[in-house]
Design a protein around this motif. Structure first.
Motif, PDB file in Angstrom:
ATOM      1  N   GLY A  51     -13.765   4.660   2.305  1.00  0.00           N
ATOM      2  CA  GLY A  51     -13.145   4.522   0.996  1.00  0.00           C
ATOM      3  C   GLY A  51     -12.062   5.545   0.709  1.00  0.00           C
ATOM      4  O   GLY A  51     -11.352   5.431  -0.276  1.00  0.00           O
ATOM      5  N   CYS A  52     -11.930   6.551   1.542  1.00  0.00           N
ATOM      6  CA  CYS A  52     -10.909   7.582   1.340  1.00  0.00           C
ATOM      7  C   CYS A  52      -9.618   7.182   2.066  1.00  0.00           C
ATOM      8  O   CYS A  52      -9.647   6.483   3.062  1.00  0.00           O
ATOM      9  N   ALA A  53      -8.521   7.667   1.554  1.00  0.00           N
ATOM     10  CA  ALA A  53      -7.229   7.411   2.195  1.00  0.00           C
ATOM     11  C   ALA A  53      -7.133   8.240   3.474  1.00  0.00           C
ATOM     12  O   ALA A  53      -7.631   9.361   3.525  1.00  0.00           O
ATOM     13  N   PRO A  54      -6.517   7.719   4.517  1.00  0.00           N
ATOM     14  CA  PRO A  54      -6.385   8.497   5.753  1.00  0.00           C
ATOM     15  C   PRO A  54      -5.448   9.684   5.576  1.00  0.00           C
ATOM     16  O   PRO A  54      -4.559   9.674   4.726  1.00  0.00           O
ATOM     17  N   ASN A  55      -5.660  10.704   6.396  1.00  0.00           N
ATOM     18  CA  ASN A  55      -4.841  11.909   6.295  1.00  0.00           C
ATOM     19  C   ASN A  55      -3.397  11.669   6.703  1.00  0.00           C
ATOM     20  O   ASN A  55      -2.501  12.375   6.259  1.00  0.00           O
ATOM     21  N   ASN A  56      -3.156  10.692   7.554  1.00  0.00           N
ATOM     22  CA  ASN A  56      -1.795  10.456   8.040  1.00  0.00           C
ATOM     23  C   ASN A  56      -1.072   9.361   7.258  1.00  0.00           C
ATOM     24  O   ASN A  56      -0.057   8.864   7.696  1.00  0.00           O
TER      25      ASN A  56
END
Length: 91
Positions: free
Chosen positions: A57-62
């Protein structure tokens, strides 16, 4: 939960109740004994919800910011070709 996560929960529940050994569970889930002990500890503390991936559910770091996404130029669009004109080859 995905099918893989449900399978993990079922196997860890059997390990927790003593029906399966850690070695057998490790072979079934294609993990090491140490990972089985680590997952079993989390399963006992938090239940089935502890088995799901923590960054779901979290946005990716890249990920690019939405404002920058439209202005991004790709390398293939930047005109980085090294071809010469047809008549310029000299031997």
């Amino acid at each position: 939960m995905s099918g893989r996560e449900l399978n993990r929960v079922e196997v860890l529940a059997q390990v927790d109740h003593g029906r399966l050994s850690a070695d057998t569970a490790a072979n079934m889930l294609d993990l090491t004994r140490r990972q089985i002990f680590r997952l079993s500890k989390r399963y006992r503390q938090d239940g089935a919800a502890a088995i799901r991936h923590k960054s779901r559910g979290c946005a990716p770091n890249n990920q690019f910011h939405a404002a920058k996404r439209g202005s991004r130029t790709h390398q293939r669009d930047a005109g980085l070709t090294t071809s010469k004109a047809e008549g310029s080859h000299e031997l």
